[in-house]
Design a protein around this motif. Structure first.
Motif, PDB file in Angstrom:
ATOM      1  N   ASN A 104     -37.922  -5.926  -1.034  1.00  0.00           N
ATOM      2  CA  ASN A 104     -38.614  -6.725  -0.015  1.00  0.00           C
ATOM      3  C   ASN A 104     -37.937  -6.625   1.342  1.00  0.00           C
ATOM      4  O   ASN A 104     -38.008  -7.539   2.171  1.00  0.00           O
ATOM      5  N   GLU A 105     -37.244  -5.517   1.547  1.00  0.00           N
ATOM      6  CA  GLU A 105     -36.608  -5.268   2.843  1.00  0.00           C
ATOM      7  C   GLU A 105     -37.128  -3.922   3.357  1.00  0.00           C
ATOM      8  O   GLU A 105     -37.303  -2.989   2.582  1.00  0.00           O
ATOM      9  N   PRO A 106     -37.392  -3.808   4.653  1.00  0.00           N
ATOM     10  CA  PRO A 106     -37.976  -2.562   5.163  1.00  0.00           C
ATOM     11  C   PRO A 106     -36.955  -1.447   5.341  1.00  0.00           C
ATOM     12  O   PRO A 106     -35.757  -1.704   5.465  1.00  0.00           O
ATOM     13  N   ILE A 107     -37.465  -0.219   5.345  1.00  0.00           N
ATOM     14  CA  ILE A 107     -36.685   0.911   5.855  1.00  0.00           C
ATOM     15  C   ILE A 107     -36.795   0.845   7.374  1.00  0.00           C
ATOM     16  O   ILE A 107     -37.903   0.876   7.922  1.00  0.00           O
ATOM     17  N   VAL A 140     -42.202  -0.438  -0.254  1.00  0.00           N
ATOM     18  CA  VAL A 140     -41.284  -0.765   0.837  1.00  0.00           C
ATOM     19  C   VAL A 140     -41.962  -0.462   2.171  1.00  0.00           C
ATOM     20  O   VAL A 140     -42.578   0.595   2.338  1.00  0.00           O
ATOM     21  N   ASP A 141     -41.865  -1.381   3.110  1.00  0.00           N
ATOM     22  CA  ASP A 141     -42.401  -1.168   4.454  1.00  0.00           C
ATOM     23  C   ASP A 141     -41.461  -0.285   5.274  1.00  0.00           C
ATOM     24  O   ASP A 141     -40.248  -0.311   5.084  1.00  0.00           O
ATOM     25  N   VAL A 142     -42.051   0.458   6.209  1.00  0.00           N
ATOM     26  CA  VAL A 142     -41.268   1.252   7.161  1.00  0.00           C
ATOM     27  C   VAL A 142     -41.488   0.654   8.547  1.00  0.00           C
ATOM     28  O   VAL A 142     -42.639   0.451   8.956  1.00  0.00           O
ATOM     29  N   VAL A 143     -40.405   0.335   9.251  1.00  0.00           N
ATOM     30  CA  VAL A 143     -40.517  -0.222  10.601  1.00  0.00           C
ATOM     31  C   VAL A 143     -39.632   0.576  11.559  1.00  0.00           C
ATOM     32  O   VAL A 143     -38.672   1.232  11.141  1.00  0.00           O
ATOM     33  N   GLN A 144     -39.989   0.506  12.840  1.00  0.00           N
ATOM     34  CA  GLN A 144     -39.156   1.149  13.862  1.00  0.00           C
ATOM     35  C   GLN A 144     -38.057   0.187  14.289  1.00  0.00           C
ATOM     36  O   GLN A 144     -38.342  -0.944  14.662  1.00  0.00           O
ATOM     37  N   PRO A 193     -33.107   2.207  -0.190  1.00  0.00           N
ATOM     38  CA  PRO A 193     -33.743   1.140  -0.970  1.00  0.00           C
ATOM     39  C   PRO A 193     -33.583   1.408  -2.465  1.00  0.00           C
ATOM     40  O   PRO A 193     -33.821   2.522  -2.932  1.00  0.00           O
ATOM     41  N   VAL A 194     -33.133   0.365  -3.182  1.00  0.00           N
ATOM     42  CA  VAL A 194     -33.015   0.431  -4.644  1.00  0.00           C
ATOM     43  C   VAL A 194     -33.709  -0.805  -5.207  1.00  0.00           C
ATOM     44  O   VAL A 194     -33.515  -1.914  -4.713  1.00  0.00           O
ATOM     45  N   GLY A 195     -34.532  -0.604  -6.236  1.00  0.00           N
ATOM     46  CA  GLY A 195     -35.191  -1.772  -6.807  1.00  0.00           C
ATOM     47  C   GLY A 195     -36.356  -1.386  -7.710  1.00  0.00           C
ATOM     48  O   GLY A 195     -36.494  -0.222  -8.062  1.00  0.00           O
ATOM     49  N   PRO A 196     -37.242  -2.315  -8.072  1.00  0.00           N
ATOM     50  CA  PRO A 196     -37.164  -3.707  -7.637  1.00  0.00           C
ATOM     51  C   PRO A 196     -36.106  -4.487  -8.408  1.00  0.00           C
ATOM     52  O   PRO A 196     -35.736  -5.580  -8.008  1.00  0.00           O
ATOM     53  N   ARG A 221     -33.651  -8.466  -3.117  1.00  0.00           N
ATOM     54  CA  ARG A 221     -32.588  -7.716  -2.454  1.00  0.00           C
ATOM     55  C   ARG A 221     -32.241  -6.510  -3.310  1.00  0.00           C
ATOM     56  O   ARG A 221     -32.748  -6.341  -4.413  1.00  0.00           O
ATOM     57  N   THR A 222     -31.309  -5.710  -2.813  1.00  0.00           N
ATOM     58  CA  THR A 222     -30.875  -4.574  -3.624  1.00  0.00           C
ATOM     59  C   THR A 222     -30.087  -5.116  -4.817  1.00  0.00           C
ATOM     60  O   THR A 222     -29.304  -6.065  -4.674  1.00  0.00           O
ATOM     61  N   PRO A 223     -30.307  -4.574  -6.020  1.00  0.00           N
ATOM     62  CA  PRO A 223     -29.744  -5.217  -7.209  1.00  0.00           C
ATOM     63  C   PRO A 223     -28.222  -5.299  -7.232  1.00  0.00           C
ATOM     64  O   PRO A 223     -27.671  -6.254  -7.763  1.00  0.00           O
ATOM     65  N   VAL A 224     -27.547  -4.268  -6.714  1.00  0.00           N
ATOM     66  CA  VAL A 224     -26.071  -4.289  -6.722  1.00  0.00           C
ATOM     67  C   VAL A 224     -25.552  -4.109  -5.286  1.00  0.00           C
ATOM     68  O   VAL A 224     -25.115  -3.022  -4.906  1.00  0.00           O
ATOM     69  N   PRO A 225     -25.615  -5.168  -4.487  1.00  0.00           N
ATOM     70  CA  PRO A 225     -25.184  -5.022  -3.086  1.00  0.00           C
ATOM     71  C   PRO A 225     -23.718  -4.680  -2.950  1.00  0.00           C
ATOM     72  O   PRO A 225     -23.305  -4.120  -1.944  1.00  0.00           O
ATOM     73  N   GLY A 226     -22.924  -4.966  -4.006  1.00  0.00           N
ATOM     74  CA  GLY A 226     -21.487  -4.691  -3.951  1.00  0.00           C
ATOM     75  C   GLY A 226     -21.085  -3.421  -4.673  1.00  0.00           C
ATOM     76  O   GLY A 226     -19.917  -3.255  -5.027  1.00  0.00           O
ATOM     77  N   ALA A 227     -22.038  -2.522  -4.904  1.00  0.00           N
ATOM     78  CA  ALA A 227     -21.685  -1.223  -5.493  1.00  0.00           C
ATOM     79  C   ALA A 227     -20.570  -0.583  -4.669  1.00  0.00           C
ATOM     80  O   ALA A 227     -20.601  -0.635  -3.442  1.00  0.00           O
ATOM     81  N   THR A 228     -19.592   0.022  -5.333  1.00  0.00           N
ATOM     82  CA  THR A 228     -18.510   0.634  -4.539  1.00  0.00           C
ATOM     83  C   THR A 228     -18.945   1.964  -3.927  1.00  0.00           C
ATOM     84  O   THR A 228     -18.313   2.443  -2.990  1.00  0.00           O
ATOM     85  N   LYS A 229     -20.021   2.542  -4.468  1.00  0.00           N
ATOM     86  CA  LYS A 229     -20.504   3.809  -3.921  1.00  0.00           C
ATOM     87  C   LYS A 229     -21.857   4.168  -4.502  1.00  0.00           C
ATOM     88  O   LYS A 229     -22.227   3.682  -5.587  1.00  0.00           O
ATOM     89  N   VAL A 230     -22.571   5.027  -3.778  1.00  0.00           N
ATOM     90  CA  VAL A 230     -23.769   5.668  -4.307  1.00  0.00           C
ATOM     91  C   VAL A 230     -23.486   7.160  -4.325  1.00  0.00           C
ATOM     92  O   VAL A 230     -23.296   7.787  -3.271  1.00  0.00           O
TER      93      VAL A 230
END
Ligand code: MN
Length: 292
Positions: free
Chosen positions: A115-118, A271-275, A183-186, A69-78
């Motif tokens: 491991n999550e697609p765009i 990272v995979d790209v999906v529609q 996407p941020v990672g791995p 997953r994204t390393p800091v899912p609870g980031a307050t901002k990017v």
């Protein structure tokens, strides 16, 4: 140390191709939304470090068997810097640079992991959706009005970041805030393992074709400057992310593509790209005006 969020936002350290679950040490068992254990681990890292290193002796599970997953899912901002490489400004036909333009924000809800697609929104056929290859700076300590000389105290580590972008002249946030557009990672690699963030080669490939290849020494606003500028406006918190801005070579991504990003001494992910079947915003279902 390399830190990951995996599966249902457990926290792990990566060693020799394996993930060692340290959720118990990080308070990441049974997290409610939003999952903020990584923010607290980062804040308390000086106290937790010895325990985390000892946990390296535990049995691991193969890295390839977990969902990163994204390393800091609870980031307050990017905090994201636009046009922070001269060559990218030139390719976009923009005369301004990040040092005169400032920054924008991407929402935490746009964050996704290795491991999550765009997931592409539905847009008009002539609308480009582009990759941007960026270094993620992960903040380690709460701070406001941080002078550039003290930048190192506030950096926890680094990661790779793709700033996915619908091209057009509409507001940046509307074009860059779709779910999965950040996407941020791995993983986060701690700053001690990276050294100077002003000398990192970053590369991005689409389907194994090299599209972007540049060094952070060519940033217009460097890492200390980005921290100084952002913290002049807002408080930076542990786990907040700064996106460096992209070098030249941006280009379109399409469903089925595989986008690989790599920064030396940090890591790489594909990272995979999906529609997707959502995100049908009328602004983008019409033909685009040129630029931006
Ligand atoms: Mn960008």
């Amino acid at each position: 140390m390399k830190l990951v969020s995996f599966n249902d936002y457990k926290i792990g350290i990566v060693r020799d191709g394996a993930v060692i679950d340290v959720s118990d040490l990080a308070g990441a068992n049974n997290q409610k939304w939003p999952p903020v254990a990584m923010n607290h681990l980062i804040e308390d890292f000086a106290n937790l470090r010895a325990k985390l290193e000892s946990a390296g002796a535990r049995a691991g599970i193969p890295l390839a068997s977990v969902k990163l997953r994204t390393p800091v899912p609870g980031a307050t901002k990017v905090v994201a810097y636009p046009v922070n490489y001269h060559a990218h400004g030139a390719e976009m036909g923009q005369s301004y640079r990040a040092n005169t333009q400032g920054f924008f924000l991407k929402p935490p809800s746009a964050l996704s992991g290795a491991n999550e697609p765009i997931v592409l929104p539905i847009v008009a056929a002539d609308r480009r959706i582009d990759h941007e290859c960026e270094l993620a700076i992960v903040i380690g300590k709460k701070g406001r009005d941080i002078p550039r000389e003290r930048w190192q105290e506030y950096v926890f580590g680094y990661s790779c970041l793709i700033d996915a972008t619908v091209r057009g002249k509409e507001e940046r946030v509307a074009r860059k805030a779709f779910d999965s557009f950040c996407p941020v990672g791995p993983w986060i690699v701690t700053a001690d393992e990276v050294g100077d963030p002003g000398a990192l080669q970053g590369r991005l490939w689409v389907n194994e074709q090299l599209r972007q290849d540049a060094n952070t020494r060519d940033l217009v606003v460097d890492v200390p400057g980005m921290i100084e500028m952002a913290s002049s406006v807002l408080t930076l918190y542990p786990g907040d992310i700064i996106a460096s801005g992209t070098p030249a070579g941006v280009g379109p991504i399409h469903p089925g593509d595989k986008v690989k990003i790599e920064f030396e001494r940090v890591g790489s992910m594909t990272v995979d790209v999906v529609q997707g079947q959502t995100g049908k915003l009328s602004l983008f279902t019409k033909a685009a005006a040129a630029g931006a």
